[in-house]
Motif scaffolding. Structure first.
Motif, short mmCIF file in Angstrom:
data_model
loop_
_atom_site.label_atom_id
_atom_site.label_comp_id
_atom_site.label_asym_id
_atom_site.label_seq_id
_atom_site.Cartn_x
_atom_site.Cartn_y
_atom_site.Cartn_z
N ALA A 57 2.58 9.05 13.00
CA ALA A 57 2.70 8.67 11.59
C ALA A 57 1.82 9.53 10.69
CB ALA A 57 2.33 7.19 11.42
N HIS A 58 1.19 10.56 11.29
CA HIS A 58 0.28 11.45 10.53
C HIS A 58 -0.86 10.67 9.88
CE1 HIS A 58 2.89 15.11 10.74
NE2 HIS A 58 3.82 14.18 10.92
N ALA A 59 -1.26 9.58 10.55
CA ALA A 59 -2.35 8.76 10.01
C ALA A 59 -3.71 9.17 10.56
CB ALA A 59 -2.09 7.29 10.33
N MET A 60 -3.72 9.87 11.71
CA MET A 60 -5.01 10.25 12.30
C MET A 60 -5.76 11.24 11.43
SD MET A 60 -5.49 8.40 14.86
CE MET A 60 -7.01 9.17 15.42
N GLY B 220 -13.52 5.02 12.58
CA GLY B 220 -12.22 5.41 13.12
C GLY B 220 -11.21 4.27 13.07
N LEU B 221 -10.54 4.03 14.21
CA LEU B 221 -9.55 2.95 14.30
C LEU B 221 -10.14 1.57 14.04
CD1 LEU B 221 -7.22 3.74 17.36
CD2 LEU B 221 -6.54 3.53 14.97
N GLN C 90 -2.28 6.13 2.43
CA GLN C 90 -2.89 5.76 3.71
C GLN C 90 -2.33 4.43 4.22
OE1 GLN C 90 -6.99 5.91 2.50
NE2 GLN C 90 -7.26 8.03 3.17
N ARG C 91 -2.19 3.49 3.32
CA ARG C 91 -1.62 2.19 3.70
C ARG C 91 -0.19 2.38 4.22
NH1 ARG C 91 -4.33 0.26 -1.05
NH2 ARG C 91 -2.41 0.34 -2.28
N GLN C 92 0.56 3.26 3.53
CA GLN C 92 1.95 3.48 3.92
C GLN C 92 2.04 4.09 5.32
OE1 GLN C 92 4.88 2.26 3.55
NE2 GLN C 92 5.22 2.94 1.45
N ARG C 93 1.15 5.01 5.63
CA ARG C 93 1.18 5.65 6.95
C ARG C 93 0.79 4.67 8.05
NH1 ARG C 93 -2.04 11.14 5.81
NH2 ARG C 93 -2.44 10.17 3.77
N ILE C 94 -0.11 3.73 7.74
CA ILE C 94 -0.44 2.70 8.73
C ILE C 94 0.77 1.80 9.00
CG2 ILE C 94 -1.79 0.57 9.10
CD1 ILE C 94 -4.17 2.01 7.86
#
Length: 588
Positions: free
Chosen positions: A465-468, A477-478, A493-497
């Motif tokens: 999801a290209h969130a890292m 981190g996570l 960022q919320r959308q990628r999560i």
């Protein structure tokens, strides 16, 4: 103001609903009865002690074989000790039983009401405020707990006093008993009269409490908007107005309940004076044992004085029954669309088909008319159109949030009307523009739809999801906590999560509902890359207002005013030079 039942009807309804706790209810009632019985007994012993001192060898106890006054007093002391021990034991048992029952019912009502709430149709939530529902699940259930904690015991003990003391009175001096008990009908009439007047007032109090709860919940959620429009004073006035409305509603109820107490006090005084004078005259004439006279005087107070607390108990009872009605009304709200059905086998090689679909809201507003859309398996189909055209409603019908007015939806070869909604939704992943993240860590939010997912699986989903890219820059981190609704993160960022969450769920069907409408162009490019990863090998429906996001779709349906006006690929629709062309060439 809502129509209210009699509080006694509400209690019968509550009692009927708690069948599995019937044994606890009966045991609690028994312990309350025995506690009050032993609580009354010392007054009788005091009268007997007066009789021993006054009459000695001719006392009441002497007739039972204990003639020596000293022995009589020792016997009374032993009996007093035993009675106090029994009273303390049953007080312990009644508190244990009633408080345990209160906690059990509080837990069960809250969990059952919440579980039921989750199964109610989405249309149910359209007409109700979040704060009002929270008020039912929290304040009303707490009100019930308060009544069961103490009010139920108080009611039982008042009636126990009337029965047991009445028996003693009529055994010792029937003529005095009649006058001593004359206030009781007045008190009970007052209780019923005030109960009838107070019931609708307390229901109104509960509703006003829900309204102010709703206002506060909405304002706290919308604090950024309030501040951006410098509307703090306006909202403070609205909260003050709601609070004043609640205050006035409470005042009306208190005005009625407060008038009850003086009435009881005057009735108690009349009963006490009757016993005091008539019993005294009988004792002076030798018609009544002086010790028994003492018993009657003490018991009159024990009988009538606790009734002064009946006003507070009735007040608590009224509030609790108004709350019980609101909780039970919620639990009894019928479930239509969310009812459990047999599990179906979905053949995802058959794709999805919307056939002659019509939909109107309960208020009669028509949203969709004769919608026909086909989504082949493994393909991406876009639904586009102006704002308010009904495109998002199509996916809400697919998810089973609403029932079509007519027509049908075939999903994996099955008619969705015959499918269990949860079974259906387990096959679908949704990414919408309104991303909802829970207060917790990024890890917990990505794993939300996949309980038990390994940390490696969550990391892989985040990478896809290209969130890292941003997660690795965070200090934890996570495990970084993101705040309520993910407020510590940006929109992108919320959308990628949320995309990572769907990738981890790995559903065969994906719905992207305006997934990039609320982000900037740079962020959109990143999200588009993550969406490309998410849609690989999946049947995908894309709802979009921004046409640049659907140019690669296998087929595009243009919806306007609730109907499909054209369909085709991006190039075909541009060549047609109809609505899609107009939307494409319209200035931003």
């Amino acid at each position: 103001m809502a129509h209210s039942k009699s509080s006694f009807q509400s209690f019968a309804r509550l009692f009927s609903y708690t069948k599995k706790h019937r044994r606890d209810f009966y045991l609690g009632s028994l312990f309350s009865f025995l506690n009050k019985a032993f609580d009354i007994a010392p007054e009788i012993l005091i009268g007997i002690a007066i009789d021993v001192v006054a009459n000695q060898e001719k006392s009441f106890l002497a007739r039972w074989g204990v003639e020596e006054p000293g022995h009589q007093l020792i016997l009374l002391s032993v009996l007093t000790l035993l009675i106090w021990m029994c009273e303390s034991l049953f007080e312990y048992l009644l508190l244990l039983k009633w408080r345990g029952l209160a906690q059990s019912l509080q837990h069960e009502f809250r969990t059952e009401a919440y579980d039921h709430l989750q199964r109610l149709d989405m249309s149910f939530f359209e007409d109700r405020s979040t704060g009002g529902l929270v008020s039912i699940l929290n304040d009303d259930i707490n009100q019930l707990e308060r009544f069961l904690n103490g009010g139920m015991n108080s009611l039982i003990q008042v009636f126990t006093s009337v029965i047991l003391i009445g028996a003693v009175f009529f055994a010792l001096a029937p003529s005095i008993a009649i006058f001593a008990f004359l206030p009781i009908p007045v008190i009970l009439w007052g209780a019923f009269y005030f109960q009838k007047r107070a019931a609708p007032l307390y229901l109104d109090v509960r509703e006003k409490a829900g309204q102010i709860g709703s206002r506060l919940a909405n304002n706290i959620s919308g604090m950024a908007t309030i501040r951006s429009f410098t509307s703090e004073q306006i909202e403070s006035k609205k909260v003050a107005n709601d609070s004043m409305t609640y205050l006035q509603s409470n005042k009306e109820a208190i005005k009625v309940s407060s008038a009850f107490n003086p009435l009881i006090r005057m009735a108690v005084l009349m009963g006490f004076i009757a016993t005091f004078i008539m019993g005294g005259q009988m004792a002076l004439r030798g018609e009544l044992n002086v010790g028994f006279y003492g018993v009657l005087v003490f018991l009159t107070q024990r009988l009538l004085w606790p009734l002064t607390g009946l006003a507070d108990t009735v007040d608590l009872f009224e509030r609790a029954m108004a709350s019980a009605d609101r909780v039970l009304d919620l639990i009894k709200t019928p479930v239509n669309l969310e009812s459990t059905k047999a599990v179906r086998d979905f053949d995802h090689t058959k794709g999805i088909e919307f056939s002659h679909l019509d939909f109107a809201y309960s208020n009669g507003v028509q949203v969709l008319k004769d919608i026909n859309i086909r989504v082949p398996a493994g393909k991406t189909v876009a639904i586009v159109g102006p704002t308010g055209s009904g495109k998002s409603t199509v996916t809400k019908l697919l998810l089973g949030f609403y029932k079509p007015s007519s027509g049908k939806i075939l999903f994996g070869g099955q008619d969705t009307a015959d499918c269990d909604p949860q079974d259906l939704r387990s096959q679908i992943g949704l990414v919408s523009q309104d991303v909802f993240l829970f207060h917790g860590s990024i890890y917990e939010n990505i794993a939300y739809g996949s309980p038990g997912a390994s940390r490696d699986a969550v990391l892989e989903a985040a990478r896809k999801a290209h969130a890292m890219e941003f997660i690795e820059k965070l200090p934890e981190g996570l495990d970084t906590l993101i705040g309520e609704r993910g407020q510590k993160l940006s929109g992108g960022q919320r959308q990628r999560i949320s995309i990572a969450r769907v990738i981890l769920k790995n559903p065969p069907v994906l719905i992207l509902d305006e997934a990039t409408s609320a982000v900037d162009n740079e962020t959109e490019a990143v999200i588009q890359a993550s969406l490309a990863e998410a849609t690989k090998g999946r049947t995908t429906i894309v709802i979009a207002h921004r046409l640049s996001t659907v140019t690669q779709a296998d087929n595009i349906y243009v919806v306007a005013q609730g109907g499909v006006v054209e369909s085709g690929t991006h190039q075909e629709l541009l060549q047609n030079r109809k609505m899609y062309f107009q939307l494409w060439t319209a200035p931003l």
